[in-house]
Design an enzyme around this catalytic site. Structure first.
Site, PDB file in Angstrom:
ATOM      1  N   ARG A 105     -56.370  -9.186  33.053  1.00  0.00           N
ATOM      2  CA  ARG A 105     -54.936  -9.120  32.730  1.00  0.00           C
ATOM      3  C   ARG A 105     -54.646  -9.769  31.376  1.00  0.00           C
ATOM      4  NH1 ARG A 105     -50.992 -12.337  31.065  1.00  0.00           N
ATOM      5  NH2 ARG A 105     -51.744 -13.969  32.468  1.00  0.00           N
ATOM      6  N   ASP A 106     -54.861 -11.065  31.255  1.00  0.00           N
ATOM      7  CA  ASP A 106     -54.506 -11.753  30.007  1.00  0.00           C
ATOM      8  C   ASP A 106     -55.416 -11.275  28.877  1.00  0.00           C
ATOM      9  OD1 ASP A 106     -53.206 -13.540  28.332  1.00  0.00           O
ATOM     10  OD2 ASP A 106     -53.499 -15.265  29.620  1.00  0.00           O
ATOM     11  N   HIS A 130     -53.730 -23.488  32.380  1.00  0.00           N
ATOM     12  CA  HIS A 130     -53.997 -22.186  31.752  1.00  0.00           C
ATOM     13  C   HIS A 130     -54.045 -22.430  30.239  1.00  0.00           C
ATOM     14  CE1 HIS A 130     -53.217 -17.677  31.575  1.00  0.00           C
ATOM     15  NE2 HIS A 130     -52.782 -18.014  30.384  1.00  0.00           N
ATOM     16  N   HIS A 177     -55.214 -21.517  26.473  1.00  0.00           N
ATOM     17  CA  HIS A 177     -55.799 -20.649  25.446  1.00  0.00           C
ATOM     18  C   HIS A 177     -56.564 -21.582  24.509  1.00  0.00           C
ATOM     19  CE1 HIS A 177     -53.954 -16.714  26.476  1.00  0.00           C
ATOM     20  NE2 HIS A 177     -53.191 -17.512  27.210  1.00  0.00           N
ATOM     21  N   CYS A 206     -51.525 -13.086  23.854  1.00  0.00           N
ATOM     22  CA  CYS A 206     -50.274 -12.527  24.333  1.00  0.00           C
ATOM     23  C   CYS A 206     -49.683 -11.676  23.221  1.00  0.00           C
ATOM     24  CB  CYS A 206     -49.300 -13.635  24.727  1.00  0.00           C
ATOM     25  SG  CYS A 206     -47.700 -12.964  25.232  1.00  0.00           S
ATOM     26  N   ASN A 236     -58.230 -16.942  26.015  1.00  0.00           N
ATOM     27  CA  ASN A 236     -58.196 -18.056  26.974  1.00  0.00           C
ATOM     28  C   ASN A 236     -59.511 -18.831  26.921  1.00  0.00           C
ATOM     29  OD1 ASN A 236     -56.528 -15.708  28.255  1.00  0.00           O
ATOM     30  ND2 ASN A 236     -55.856 -17.550  29.333  1.00  0.00           N
TER      31      ASN A 236
HETATM   32  P1  HMG Z   1     -35.748  -5.000  29.552  1.00  0.00           P
HETATM   33  O1  HMG Z   1     -35.774  -4.002  28.463  1.00  0.00           O
HETATM   34  O2  HMG Z   1     -34.770  -6.122  29.477  1.00  0.00           O
HETATM   35  O3  HMG Z   1     -35.652  -4.262  30.962  1.00  0.00           O
HETATM   36  O4  HMG Z   1     -37.228  -5.610  29.664  1.00  0.00           O
HETATM   37  P2  HMG Z   1     -34.402  -3.867  31.817  1.00  0.00           P
HETATM   38  O5  HMG Z   1     -34.396  -4.673  33.069  1.00  0.00           O
HETATM   39  O6  HMG Z   1     -33.162  -3.867  30.961  1.00  0.00           O
HETATM   40  O7  HMG Z   1     -34.742  -2.347  32.185  1.00  0.00           O
HETATM   41  C1  HMG Z   1     -34.893  -1.365  31.138  1.00  0.00           C
HETATM   42  C2  HMG Z   1     -35.716  -0.203  31.653  1.00  0.00           C
HETATM   43  O8  HMG Z   1     -37.022  -0.651  31.974  1.00  0.00           O
HETATM   44  C3  HMG Z   1     -35.173   0.439  32.940  1.00  0.00           C
HETATM   45  O9  HMG Z   1     -35.485   1.828  32.855  1.00  0.00           O
HETATM   46  C4  HMG Z   1     -35.996  -0.172  34.027  1.00  0.00           C
HETATM   47  O10 HMG Z   1     -36.150   0.636  35.160  1.00  0.00           O
HETATM   48  C5  HMG Z   1     -37.343  -0.303  33.312  1.00  0.00           C
HETATM   49  P3  HMG Z   1     -34.362   2.910  32.445  1.00  0.00           P
HETATM   50  O11 HMG Z   1     -33.283   2.717  33.476  1.00  0.00           O
HETATM   51  O12 HMG Z   1     -33.932   2.514  31.065  1.00  0.00           O
HETATM   52  O13 HMG Z   1     -35.123   4.193  32.513  1.00  0.00           O
HETATM   53  N1  HMG Z   1     -38.164  -1.407  33.893  1.00  0.00           N
HETATM   54  C6  HMG Z   1     -39.427  -1.283  34.328  1.00  0.00           C
HETATM   55  N2  HMG Z   1     -40.284  -0.247  34.374  1.00  0.00           N
HETATM   56  C7  HMG Z   1     -41.504  -0.487  34.899  1.00  0.00           C
HETATM   57  N3  HMG Z   1     -41.902  -1.703  35.355  1.00  0.00           N
HETATM   58  C8  HMG Z   1     -41.070  -2.767  35.309  1.00  0.00           C
HETATM   59  C9  HMG Z   1     -39.781  -2.557  34.775  1.00  0.00           C
HETATM   60  N4  HMG Z   1     -38.741  -3.395  34.582  1.00  0.00           N
HETATM   61  C10 HMG Z   1     -37.747  -2.673  34.044  1.00  0.00           C
HETATM   62  N5  HMG Z   1     -41.485  -3.939  35.781  1.00  0.00           N
HETATM   63  C11 HMG Z   1     -38.963  -6.565  31.033  1.00  0.00           C
HETATM   64  C12 HMG Z   1     -37.514  -6.609  30.637  1.00  0.00           C
HETATM   65  C13 HMG Z   1     -39.233  -7.754  31.918  1.00  0.00           C
HETATM   66  C14 HMG Z   1     -39.227  -5.263  31.819  1.00  0.00           C
HETATM   67  C15 HMG Z   1     -39.829  -6.569  29.750  1.00  0.00           C
HETATM   68  O14 HMG Z   1     -39.416  -7.642  28.971  1.00  0.00           O
HETATM   69  C16 HMG Z   1     -41.307  -6.717  30.031  1.00  0.00           C
HETATM   70  O15 HMG Z   1     -41.925  -5.852  30.640  1.00  0.00           O
HETATM   71  N6  HMG Z   1     -41.931  -7.830  29.553  1.00  0.00           N
HETATM   72  C17 HMG Z   1     -43.320  -8.101  29.805  1.00  0.00           C
HETATM   73  C18 HMG Z   1     -43.954  -8.842  28.653  1.00  0.00           C
HETATM   74  C19 HMG Z   1     -45.388  -9.193  28.993  1.00  0.00           C
HETATM   75  O16 HMG Z   1     -46.015  -8.583  29.837  1.00  0.00           O
HETATM   76  N7  HMG Z   1     -45.950 -10.225  28.317  1.00  0.00           N
HETATM   77  C20 HMG Z   1     -47.273 -10.667  28.535  1.00  0.00           C
HETATM   78  C21 HMG Z   1     -47.467 -11.374  29.854  1.00  0.00           C
HETATM   79  S1  HMG Z   1     -46.924 -13.073  29.848  1.00  0.00           S
HETATM   80  C22 HMG Z   1     -48.291 -13.975  29.257  1.00  0.00           C
HETATM   81  O17 HMG Z   1     -49.231 -13.390  28.795  1.00  0.00           O
HETATM   82  C23 HMG Z   1     -48.288 -15.464  29.389  1.00  0.00           C
HETATM   83  C24 HMG Z   1     -49.228 -15.999  30.512  1.00  0.00           C
HETATM   84  O18 HMG Z   1     -50.561 -15.578  30.293  1.00  0.00           O
HETATM   85  C25 HMG Z   1     -49.179 -17.531  30.560  1.00  0.00           C
HETATM   86  C26 HMG Z   1     -49.376 -18.202  29.196  1.00  0.00           C
HETATM   87  O19 HMG Z   1     -50.382 -17.943  28.503  1.00  0.00           O
HETATM   88  O20 HMG Z   1     -48.500 -19.017  28.858  1.00  0.00           O
HETATM   89  C27 HMG Z   1     -48.786 -15.472  31.894  1.00  0.00           C
HETATM   90 MG    MG Z   2     -51.985 -16.538  28.946  1.00  0.00          MG
END
Ligand code: HMG
Ligand code: MG
Length: 310
Positions: A24-25, A217, A219, A250, A259
């Site tokens: 995933r990450d 966690h 990096h 990320c 990581n």
């Molecule tokens: P948004 O644009 O605000 O979404 O994004 P929304 O709620 O306004 O919805 C807009 C559209 O997206 C809608 O469709 C929803 O149905 C659709 P429409 O009506 O326009 O056709 N939608 C989805 N479709 C599929 N799957 C979903 C989903 N949600 C809404 N889950 C959102 C908000 C959260 C979706 C967006 O910001 C997002 O996907 N962000 C993810 C970013 C990400 O994955 N980042 C990396 C992971 S975090 C990380 O790596 C850190 C970690 O490792 C820890 C660390 O290192 O600190 C965990």
């Molecule tokens: Mg991470």
């Protein structure tokens, strides 16, 4: 492979749970999209090397992270993996529904300790993100899934600089109050040093949160991840996130690099006589294979060292 000489150190746990985040990450940050069959083989090989918790993918918006847009298909491929927990990342109720439809029984929500990253990563403020994930935790628990909560940017933020400890503790404790069964403290951009780690863990303890419910966690941007991990272990943490071969980053925090490499972690834990259930030689072979798929060497020192000995 000649293993490290085992000499235990006082004050460390007997056993550490390694929470593998490579699929995933690691893969969310690749420039190219890794084929589904390669992802599935990666996870199967990790399981065969003894990893028992493997974060498989995420059900975020496919436009935000196209690298993991095949989450449904991947979960179908992994159906027959028994005895291995396969948590998946879910940002909101939409993601949770998708994950539960695929039979997920372990999910992870994520919130930032800082406002800028919160807006960049989730398109919402910290308060709005907490509002968004509260019903996710609720409904996941009601469906019988366990729920991990991540807090990102716990030790430093590329836009905001130093992050006050209380800010991290407030967000983390909110996630635990929602019902998260475990909290993982993310050094998203890899800037932490051991004193900071100890201070944050002490802060959580002083706020009434047991260190046993915390995971770390790290990096590895500045090469501090192993030192930070050892510090966390001395503070009572026994779940450590790591990524096979040191893959990771990320896409919404450009300064995030890979990581802590699982192999580097396991070399250290083997040397300390701490049980992980992982076969280091098999794991390193998996990361060498993955590096060949990605067309570049693994950044893990241990993977490289073991590769030279073949
Ligand atoms: P948004 O644009 O605000 O979404 O994004 P929304 O709620 O306004 O919805 C807009 C559209 O997206 C809608 O469709 C929803 O149905 C659709 P429409 O009506 O326009 O056709 N939608 C989805 N479709 C599929 N799957 C979903 C989903 N949600 C809404 N889950 C959102 C908000 C959260 C979706 C967006 O910001 C997002 O996907 N962000 C993810 C970013 C990400 O994955 N980042 C990396 C992971 S975090 C990380 O790596 C850190 C970690 O490792 C820890 C660390 O290192 O600190 C965990
Ligand atoms: Mg991470």
């Amino acid at each position: 492979m000649t293993p490290p000489t085992t000499v235990p150190l006082d004050g460390l746990p007997d056993r550490v749970t390694v929470y593998e985040v490579g699929p995933r990450d690691g893969l969310q940050n690749e420039q190219t999209i890794v084929p589904l069959a390669v992802k599935a083989e990666f996870i199967h090989r990790l399981a065969d090397a003894g990893l028992r918790t493997i974060e498989a993918t995420s059900f975020v918006h496919p436009k935000w992270v196209p690298q993991l847009a095949d989450a449904e298909d991947l979960m179908d491929e992994l159906e027959h993996l028994d005895g291995v927990r396969l948590p998946v990342l879910v940002p909101n109720l939409n993601g949770l529904r998708r994950a539960l439809d695929q039979g997920a029984d372990s999910v992870a929500v994520f919130v930032s300790a800082t406002e800028t990253f919160s807006r960049r990563n989730l398109n919402r403020s910290v308060a709005q993100s907490l509002e968004m994930v509260a019903p996710v935790v609720d409904q996941a628990l009601a469906a019988g899934a366990d729920v991990r909560g991540y807090v990102s940017m716990c030790f430093g933020d590329p836009w905001e600089g130093a992050v006050p400890i209380d800010q991290v503790i407030d967000v983390g404790n909110r996630l635990l109050q929602f019902g998260c069964t475990e909290l993982s403290l993310g050094d998203t951009i890899g800037v932490a040093t051991p004193g900071q780690v100890s201070a944050l863990l002490r802060g959580f303890e002083e706020s009434g949160t047991q260190t046993s419910s915390l995971a770390v966690h790290f990096h590895d941007t500045y090469g501090q991840a192993l030192a930070n991990t050892l510090t966390a272990l001395t503070c009572g943490v026994s779940t450590v996130d790591a990524s096979a071969g040191g893959l990771g980053g990320c896409p919404y925090a450009k300064s995030a690099t890979g990581n802590l490499a699982t192999e580097d972690l396991v070399w250290q834990l083997d040397g300390l006589g701490i049980d992980t259930g992982i076969d280091l030689a098999k794991l390193a072979a998996t990361s060498q294979w993955m590096a060949a798929q990605l067309g570049r060497p693994s950044p893990s020192r241990t993977v490289r060292a073991l590769g030279r000995m073949e």
